[in-house]
Structures are given as structure tokens and as C-alpha cells.
Motif scaffolding. Structure first.
Motif, PDB file in Angstrom:
ATOM      1  N   LEU A 133       0.858  -1.193   0.000  1.00  0.00           N
ATOM      2  CA  LEU A 133       0.000   0.000   0.000  1.00  0.00           C
ATOM      3  C   LEU A 133       0.891   1.240   0.000  1.00  0.00           C
ATOM      4  O   LEU A 133       1.699   1.423   0.915  1.00  0.00           O
ATOM      5  N   PRO A 134       0.781   2.092  -1.009  1.00  0.00           N
ATOM      6  CA  PRO A 134       1.643   3.280  -1.058  1.00  0.00           C
ATOM      7  C   PRO A 134       1.243   4.312  -0.012  1.00  0.00           C
ATOM      8  O   PRO A 134       0.071   4.433   0.349  1.00  0.00           O
ATOM      9  N   LEU A 135       2.227   5.037   0.487  1.00  0.00           N
ATOM     10  CA  LEU A 135       1.960   6.126   1.422  1.00  0.00           C
ATOM     11  C   LEU A 135       1.659   7.381   0.605  1.00  0.00           C
ATOM     12  O   LEU A 135       2.448   7.776  -0.254  1.00  0.00           O
ATOM     13  N   ARG A 136       0.513   7.993   0.848  1.00  0.00           N
ATOM     14  CA  ARG A 136       0.081   9.170   0.089  1.00  0.00           C
ATOM     15  C   ARG A 136      -0.240  10.315   1.048  1.00  0.00           C
ATOM     16  O   ARG A 136      -0.412  10.115   2.257  1.00  0.00           O
ATOM     17  N   TRP A 137      -0.354  11.520   0.484  1.00  0.00           N
ATOM     18  CA  TRP A 137      -0.641  12.702   1.304  1.00  0.00           C
ATOM     19  C   TRP A 137      -1.973  12.566   2.033  1.00  0.00           C
ATOM     20  O   TRP A 137      -2.124  13.080   3.146  1.00  0.00           O
ATOM     21  N   ILE A 138      -2.935  11.871   1.412  1.00  0.00           N
ATOM     22  CA  ILE A 138      -4.260  11.745   2.020  1.00  0.00           C
ATOM     23  C   ILE A 138      -4.213  10.958   3.330  1.00  0.00           C
ATOM     24  O   ILE A 138      -5.099  11.094   4.182  1.00  0.00           O
ATOM     25  N   ASN A 139      -3.143  10.163   3.506  1.00  0.00           N
ATOM     26  CA  ASN A 139      -3.001   9.417   4.762  1.00  0.00           C
ATOM     27  C   ASN A 139      -2.921  10.351   5.966  1.00  0.00           C
ATOM     28  O   ASN A 139      -3.310   9.975   7.068  1.00  0.00           O
ATOM     29  N   ARG A 215      -9.815   3.662   7.591  1.00  0.00           N
ATOM     30  CA  ARG A 215      -9.538   2.813   6.428  1.00  0.00           C
ATOM     31  C   ARG A 215      -9.704   3.568   5.117  1.00  0.00           C
ATOM     32  O   ARG A 215      -8.972   3.316   4.156  1.00  0.00           O
ATOM     33  N   ASP A 216     -10.660   4.493   5.080  1.00  0.00           N
ATOM     34  CA  ASP A 216     -10.828   5.308   3.873  1.00  0.00           C
ATOM     35  C   ASP A 216      -9.561   6.099   3.582  1.00  0.00           C
ATOM     36  O   ASP A 216      -9.098   6.157   2.436  1.00  0.00           O
ATOM     37  N   PHE A 217      -8.994   6.705   4.613  1.00  0.00           N
ATOM     38  CA  PHE A 217      -7.811   7.541   4.429  1.00  0.00           C
ATOM     39  C   PHE A 217      -6.533   6.731   4.195  1.00  0.00           C
ATOM     40  O   PHE A 217      -5.650   7.160   3.442  1.00  0.00           O
ATOM     41  N   LEU A 218      -6.424   5.573   4.830  1.00  0.00           N
ATOM     42  CA  LEU A 218      -5.179   4.818   4.784  1.00  0.00           C
ATOM     43  C   LEU A 218      -5.153   3.710   3.724  1.00  0.00           C
ATOM     44  O   LEU A 218      -4.113   3.457   3.113  1.00  0.00           O
ATOM     45  N   MET A 219      -6.291   3.053   3.512  1.00  0.00           N
ATOM     46  CA  MET A 219      -6.309   1.907   2.602  1.00  0.00           C
ATOM     47  C   MET A 219      -6.893   2.229   1.231  1.00  0.00           C
ATOM     48  O   MET A 219      -6.366   1.783   0.214  1.00  0.00           O
ATOM     49  N   TYR A 220      -7.973   3.001   1.240  1.00  0.00           N
ATOM     50  CA  TYR A 220      -8.706   3.211  -0.010  1.00  0.00           C
ATOM     51  C   TYR A 220      -8.415   4.564  -0.649  1.00  0.00           C
ATOM     52  O   TYR A 220      -8.875   4.830  -1.767  1.00  0.00           O
ATOM     53  N   ASN A 221      -7.639   5.409   0.058  1.00  0.00           N
ATOM     54  CA  ASN A 221      -7.250   6.724  -0.461  1.00  0.00           C
ATOM     55  C   ASN A 221      -8.447   7.519  -0.968  1.00  0.00           C
ATOM     56  O   ASN A 221      -8.413   8.134  -2.039  1.00  0.00           O
ATOM     57  N   THR A 222      -9.530   7.484  -0.193  1.00  0.00           N
ATOM     58  CA  THR A 222     -10.734   8.222  -0.553  1.00  0.00           C
ATOM     59  C   THR A 222     -11.095   9.193   0.562  1.00  0.00           C
ATOM     60  O   THR A 222     -10.789   8.951   1.729  1.00  0.00           O
ATOM     61  N   MET A 223     -11.750  10.273   0.178  1.00  0.00           N
ATOM     62  CA  MET A 223     -12.179  11.275   1.138  1.00  0.00           C
ATOM     63  C   MET A 223     -13.620  10.993   1.532  1.00  0.00           C
ATOM     64  O   MET A 223     -14.512  11.026   0.684  1.00  0.00           O
ATOM     65  N   PRO A 224     -13.888  10.676   2.798  1.00  0.00           N
ATOM     66  CA  PRO A 224     -15.271  10.432   3.227  1.00  0.00           C
ATOM     67  C   PRO A 224     -16.137  11.664   2.966  1.00  0.00           C
ATOM     68  O   PRO A 224     -15.646  12.796   3.041  1.00  0.00           O
ATOM     69  N   ASP A 225     -17.415  11.436   2.648  1.00  0.00           N
ATOM     70  CA  ASP A 225     -18.280  12.586   2.386  1.00  0.00           C
ATOM     71  C   ASP A 225     -18.577  13.341   3.672  1.00  0.00           C
ATOM     72  O   ASP A 225     -18.319  12.863   4.782  1.00  0.00           O
ATOM     73  N   ILE A 226     -19.138  14.524   3.518  1.00  0.00           N
ATOM     74  CA  ILE A 226     -19.347  15.424   4.656  1.00  0.00           C
ATOM     75  C   ILE A 226     -20.278  14.824   5.701  1.00  0.00           C
ATOM     76  O   ILE A 226     -20.145  15.098   6.892  1.00  0.00           O
ATOM     77  N   SER A 227     -21.197  13.961   5.274  1.00  0.00           N
ATOM     78  CA  SER A 227     -22.139  13.355   6.221  1.00  0.00           C
ATOM     79  C   SER A 227     -21.415  12.481   7.243  1.00  0.00           C
ATOM     80  O   SER A 227     -21.823  12.399   8.407  1.00  0.00           O
ATOM     81  N   ALA A 228     -20.316  11.820   6.824  1.00  0.00           N
ATOM     82  CA  ALA A 228     -19.539  10.983   7.741  1.00  0.00           C
ATOM     83  C   ALA A 228     -18.892  11.841   8.825  1.00  0.00           C
ATOM     84  O   ALA A 228     -18.867  11.472  10.006  1.00  0.00           O
ATOM     85  N   HIS A 229     -18.382  13.017   8.416  1.00  0.00           N
ATOM     86  CA  HIS A 229     -17.774  13.926   9.396  1.00  0.00           C
ATOM     87  C   HIS A 229     -18.832  14.506  10.329  1.00  0.00           C
ATOM     88  O   HIS A 229     -18.605  14.612  11.539  1.00  0.00           O
ATOM     89  N   LEU A 230     -19.975  14.884   9.767  1.00  0.00           N
ATOM     90  CA  LEU A 230     -21.044  15.459  10.593  1.00  0.00           C
ATOM     91  C   LEU A 230     -21.550  14.457  11.623  1.00  0.00           C
ATOM     92  O   LEU A 230     -21.865  14.815  12.760  1.00  0.00           O
ATOM     93  N   TYR A 231     -21.624  13.188  11.216  1.00  0.00           N
ATOM     94  CA  TYR A 231     -22.080  12.142  12.143  1.00  0.00           C
ATOM     95  C   TYR A 231     -21.100  11.995  13.310  1.00  0.00           C
ATOM     96  O   TYR A 231     -21.512  11.869  14.472  1.00  0.00           O
ATOM     97  N   LEU A 232     -19.814  12.044  13.009  1.00  0.00           N
ATOM     98  CA  LEU A 232     -18.816  11.903  14.071  1.00  0.00           C
ATOM     99  C   LEU A 232     -18.752  13.160  14.942  1.00  0.00           C
ATOM    100  O   LEU A 232     -18.506  13.064  16.150  1.00  0.00           O
ATOM    101  N   ILE A 233     -18.966  14.316  14.347  1.00  0.00           N
ATOM    102  CA  ILE A 233     -19.026  15.549  15.139  1.00  0.00           C
ATOM    103  C   ILE A 233     -20.211  15.485  16.101  1.00  0.00           C
ATOM    104  O   ILE A 233     -20.112  15.894  17.269  1.00  0.00           O
ATOM    105  N   MET A 234     -21.351  14.963  15.616  1.00  0.00           N
ATOM    106  CA  MET A 234     -22.508  14.778  16.485  1.00  0.00           C
ATOM    107  C   MET A 234     -22.169  13.832  17.634  1.00  0.00           C
ATOM    108  O   MET A 234     -22.531  14.080  18.793  1.00  0.00           O
ATOM    109  N   ASN A 235     -21.471  12.751  17.337  1.00  0.00           N
ATOM    110  CA  ASN A 235     -21.049  11.806  18.387  1.00  0.00           C
ATOM    111  C   ASN A 235     -20.132  12.484  19.403  1.00  0.00           C
ATOM    112  O   ASN A 235     -20.233  12.246  20.616  1.00  0.00           O
TER     113      ASN A 235
END
Length: 258
Positions: A133-139, A215-235
């Protein structure tokens, strides 16, 4: 709330000393010391990888990294909340003798565990490289789920430390909860196998979305959508707010039960 931040700034040297003491006590009489923070998850990852890849024929891509991420998040939550839970009782003599902001004790446990957990990112990075797995800036974006996790753990730690002062059996009950939490978290199995009717219940698990975001940031190199962040902020707001409120409302009665 304001008084918490003022005290934290006023007694910051004391707080840092408590964090340092917690780390020293954790590795007292240990030959390898903090190296265990890196070796422990690696050894666990090797065992789980052998069991689930060889015996159960798990075909999750980059399974060693997959299981190590899940294990690290769960281990931090488990260790930090367990340490925070008994922090008031352990420091009862100090609390009775001198004035120390009481929330320093559970929070110092949470922060000291975070420091040792950050060290485990080194073997995680090595495992990523070894498995291709390559190390990328998104990590680097893992600072977001790490911060969400820190606040949630702090809230749970404050809540547990307050309850344990009045109800010491909480320590035994919580060990059962942690076992349930481990199996409710996709550490060594894919989330896709969870039946739809149970998925809503599983998502109530506070660390489930954090593991997914890591895992999104480290394995799949994808940016989670804003709803994922909002859910965790609510938590964060829910767990952090409840922990602070319960601790604040009960702390003046601690001395009568220590």
C-alpha cells in the motif's frame, strides 16, 4: 465549560506531569518500555492474520493493514477508557489532601494512552509499505478521525470515572461491554457481511464509523463525504457533552465516597 479550559491552562504543568507519570507507570519494570506499544499490535495483527487468512480463508485485500487499523482504534478506546474509569479512585489520597482539578486525572489517562497509540502508527506505516500500500498525502487526514476519537474517548472516560466512584461494580460490567464492542466492530471481518437489519444497531457503536474513516484515508485513499464527518461531530458533542455534564454535576460529592 469555561472554567475547565481556564484550569487546564492555569495548571497545564501539573497536567503534563500527570500524563508523564501515567506513561512511566504503564511501562514500570518493563525491559522494552514503550516499544511494547509498537510490538503489541504487530503481534496481534500477525496472529489474527494467520488465523483468518489461513484457517478461515479471509479474502479481504491487504488484510494485515485492515485488521491492524481496526485493532489500533479499538485498543485505544478500550485502554484509555479503562484507565480513565479508575483514575479518581486510584488518586483518592491526593484528591483529599490538595486541590487538583479532578477532571485532570481521567483526561491525563486519555492523553497518555493517545501518545502511546500514536507510536503504533509507525508499525502501521511499515505494514502498509510491506503489503504494497503506497503512502500518500491523504493518509495525513487521519488527524480528523483521531481527533473525533480523542473527544469521544474523553467523554466516555469522564462519564465512567464519575460513575465508578459511586458504583465500583462498573469496572466488571464495563469489561463485558468492551467484549461486545469488539465483536460489534469490523476489526477482522468485513462490514459488508452485516445483515441490513442489524446495520443500524452496529452503527450505534461509537468506534465503528471511526474505523471506517481510518480505512478510507489509509487503505482506499478516498475522502469520506461530509455526512460521515457530521455524524462523528454529532457523536463528539453527545459523548463529550454527557461526560462533562455528569462529571461536573457529581465531582463535589466524590470526596464522600473515596
Amino acid at each position: 465549560m469555561d472554567i475547565y479550559f481556564k484550569n487546564l491552562y492555569k495548571y497545564k504543568d501539573l497536567f503534563f506531569e500527570l500524563v508523564r507519570k501515567d506513561i512511566k507507570l504503564k511501562y514500570k519494570n518493563s525491559i522494552l518500555g514503550v516499544l511494547w506499544s509498537m510490538l503489541n499490535p504487530l503481534l496481534m495483527m500477525v496472529v489474527l492474520s494467520l488465523v483468518f487468512m489461513e484457517f478461515f480463508k479471509n479474502n479481504i485485500p491487504n488484510f494485515p493493514v485492515y485488521v491492524l487499523i481496526g485493532r489500533l482504534v479499538y485498543q485505544y478506546f478500550s485502554e484509555a477508557t479503562n484507565f480513565a474509569m479508575d483514575s479518581i479512585n486510584v488518586n483518592s489520597q491526593l484528591i483529599r489532601k490538595v486541590y487538583v482539578p479532578k477532571y485532570f486525572f481521567p483526561l491525563s489517562r486519555v492523553v497518555s494512552s493517545l501518545i502511546t497509540t500514536i507510536l503504533t502508527l509507525v508499525p502501521l506505516a511499515l505494514t502498509m509499505v510491506i503489503t504494497g500500500l503506497p503512502l500518500r498525502w491523504i493518509n495525513l487526514m487521519i488527524v480528523f478521525p483521531l481527533f473525533y476519537l480523542l473527544v469521544i474517548v474523553a467523554g466516555v472516560g469522564l462519564l465512567l470515572s464519575a460513575i465508578t466512584v459511586f458504583f465500583n461494580d462498573m469496572k466488571h460490567m464495563y469489561s463485558i461491554f468492551l467484549l461486545l464492542l469488539m465483536y460489534m466492530t469490523p476489526i477482522f471481518y468485513p462490514a459488508s457481511i452485516i445483515p441490513e437489519k442489524y446495520l443500524t444497531l452496529i452503527k450505534l457503536n461509537p468506534i465503528f464509523p471511526i474505523v471506517e474513516m481510518f480505512r478510507d484515508f489509509l487503505m482506499y485513499n478516498t475522502m469520506p463525504d461530509i455526512s460521515a464527518h457530521l455524524y462523528l461531530i454529532m457523536n463528539m458533542v453527545i459523548y463529550g457533552g454527557i461526560g462533562l455534564l455528569v462529571f461536573y454535576k457529581t465531582q463535589d460529592r466524590f470526596v464522600y465516597h473515596l
